[in-house]
Design a protein around this motif. Structure first.
Motif, short mmCIF file in Angstrom:
data_model
loop_
_atom_site.label_atom_id
_atom_site.label_comp_id
_atom_site.label_asym_id
_atom_site.label_seq_id
_atom_site.Cartn_x
_atom_site.Cartn_y
_atom_site.Cartn_z
N LEU A 139 10.62 -11.89 1.73
CA LEU A 139 11.72 -11.65 0.81
C LEU A 139 11.14 -10.96 -0.42
N VAL A 140 11.69 -9.78 -0.71
CA VAL A 140 11.23 -8.98 -1.84
C VAL A 140 12.28 -9.05 -2.94
N PHE A 141 11.81 -9.22 -4.17
CA PHE A 141 12.69 -9.26 -5.34
C PHE A 141 12.53 -7.98 -6.14
N ASP A 142 13.60 -7.58 -6.81
CA ASP A 142 13.52 -6.38 -7.65
C ASP A 142 12.90 -6.75 -9.01
N ARG A 143 12.85 -5.80 -9.92
CA ARG A 143 12.22 -6.03 -11.23
C ARG A 143 12.90 -7.15 -12.02
N ASP A 144 14.19 -7.38 -11.77
CA ASP A 144 14.93 -8.43 -12.46
C ASP A 144 14.94 -9.75 -11.68
N MET A 145 14.09 -9.84 -10.67
CA MET A 145 13.95 -11.03 -9.82
C MET A 145 15.21 -11.36 -9.04
N ARG A 146 15.98 -10.32 -8.69
CA ARG A 146 17.10 -10.48 -7.78
C ARG A 146 16.61 -10.15 -6.38
N PRO A 147 17.03 -10.89 -5.36
CA PRO A 147 16.64 -10.56 -3.99
C PRO A 147 17.02 -9.11 -3.67
N PHE A 148 16.07 -8.37 -3.10
CA PHE A 148 16.23 -6.93 -2.87
C PHE A 148 16.17 -6.57 -1.38
N LEU A 149 15.20 -7.14 -0.68
CA LEU A 149 14.98 -6.81 0.74
C LEU A 149 14.55 -8.07 1.47
N LEU A 150 15.28 -8.40 2.52
CA LEU A 150 14.95 -9.53 3.37
C LEU A 150 14.45 -8.98 4.70
N GLY A 203 0.80 -1.23 0.00
CA GLY A 203 0.00 0.00 0.00
C GLY A 203 0.82 1.27 0.00
N ASP A 204 1.61 1.47 1.03
CA ASP A 204 2.39 2.71 1.17
C ASP A 204 3.61 2.77 0.25
N MET A 205 4.34 1.66 0.18
CA MET A 205 5.60 1.67 -0.56
C MET A 205 5.44 1.30 -2.03
N ARG A 206 4.27 0.82 -2.40
CA ARG A 206 3.97 0.46 -3.80
C ARG A 206 4.88 -0.66 -4.32
N TYR A 207 5.25 -1.59 -3.41
CA TYR A 207 6.01 -2.75 -3.85
C TYR A 207 5.07 -3.65 -4.66
N ASN A 208 5.61 -4.32 -5.66
CA ASN A 208 4.84 -5.22 -6.50
C ASN A 208 4.57 -6.52 -5.72
N ARG A 209 3.31 -6.82 -5.49
CA ARG A 209 2.95 -8.01 -4.70
C ARG A 209 3.45 -9.30 -5.35
N ASN A 210 3.66 -9.29 -6.67
CA ASN A 210 4.16 -10.47 -7.36
C ASN A 210 5.65 -10.68 -7.16
N ARG A 211 6.30 -9.75 -6.48
CA ARG A 211 7.73 -9.86 -6.21
C ARG A 211 8.02 -10.08 -4.73
N ILE A 212 6.99 -10.48 -3.98
CA ILE A 212 7.14 -10.71 -2.54
C ILE A 212 6.84 -12.18 -2.25
N THR A 213 7.75 -12.82 -1.50
CA THR A 213 7.49 -14.18 -1.04
C THR A 213 7.39 -14.16 0.49
N VAL A 214 6.60 -15.08 1.01
CA VAL A 214 6.38 -15.17 2.46
C VAL A 214 6.80 -16.55 2.91
N GLU A 215 7.61 -16.58 3.97
CA GLU A 215 8.12 -17.81 4.56
C GLU A 215 8.74 -18.71 3.50
N ARG A 216 9.65 -18.14 2.75
CA ARG A 216 10.34 -18.88 1.69
C ARG A 216 11.45 -19.73 2.31
N GLY A 217 11.51 -20.97 1.91
CA GLY A 217 12.52 -21.89 2.43
C GLY A 217 13.89 -21.63 1.85
N LEU A 218 14.92 -21.87 2.67
CA LEU A 218 16.29 -21.82 2.21
C LEU A 218 17.12 -22.77 3.06
#
Length: 158
Positions: A87-98, A60-75
């Motif tokens: 875990l948020v990915f940038d436009r090129d699907m690189r990890p951006f914010l954990l 909502g506030d930050m306008r992050y793309n919901r399709n670039r956010i994963t929740v409880e992703r395994g590693l």
């Protein structure tokens, strides 16, 4: 992680203002919340409450793309299974914010920041964040200098 330092005052994202936007229902004697990313009902535990508030803030506030956010992703780290909270990915699907979420009653400490940094090890995400719903710490990581700096706001996406 680089050397220890005193973080600035925590950032207050005023996440509780998103509580009315959460889709909550009773199922038997359990409170359930609908996850806007996973598209399913989950037991409303304190940490899940923080995760859902953060999702509403990011979308909502930050306008992050919901399709670039994963929740409880395994590693896997050293043959051990772990999960990142957000875990948020940038436009090129690189990890951006954990983001590592904790329940509101859990104080944010160096140990929590180290946990996020451990999860980040294999990913090399440029931004780390820890949050307990009331307080947040955001750090920008400089891998070339093996250093980091605290930010007073969540980074812009994209």
């Amino acid at each position: 992680m680089p050397t220890e330092r005193n973080p600035p005052h925590p950032t207050d994202l005023r996440l509780t203002r998103f509580a009315p936007q959460l889709n909550v229902r009773l199922e038997g004697n359990k409170r359930m919340v609908f996850c806007v990313i996973r598209k399913k009902w989950l037991v409303l535990q304190p940490e899940e409450f923080v995760r859902q508030l953060l999702l509403h803030f990011l979308i909502g506030d930050m306008r992050y793309n919901r399709n670039r956010i994963t929740v409880e992703r395994g590693l896997t780290i050293n043959s051990e299974a772990h999960r990142t909270d957000l875990l948020v990915f940038d436009r090129d699907m690189r990890p951006f914010l954990l983001i590592e979420c904790k329940a509101p009653q859990v104080p944010l400490s160096t140990a929590v920041f180290r946990q996020a940094a451990k999860y980040n090890g294999p990913m090399q995400v440029p931004y780390l964040m820890i949050c307990n719903g009331q307080d947040s710490y955001i750090a920008e990581i400089d891998y070339h200098a093996n250093d980091y700096r605290f930010l007073s706001a969540v980074p812009e996406w994209g």
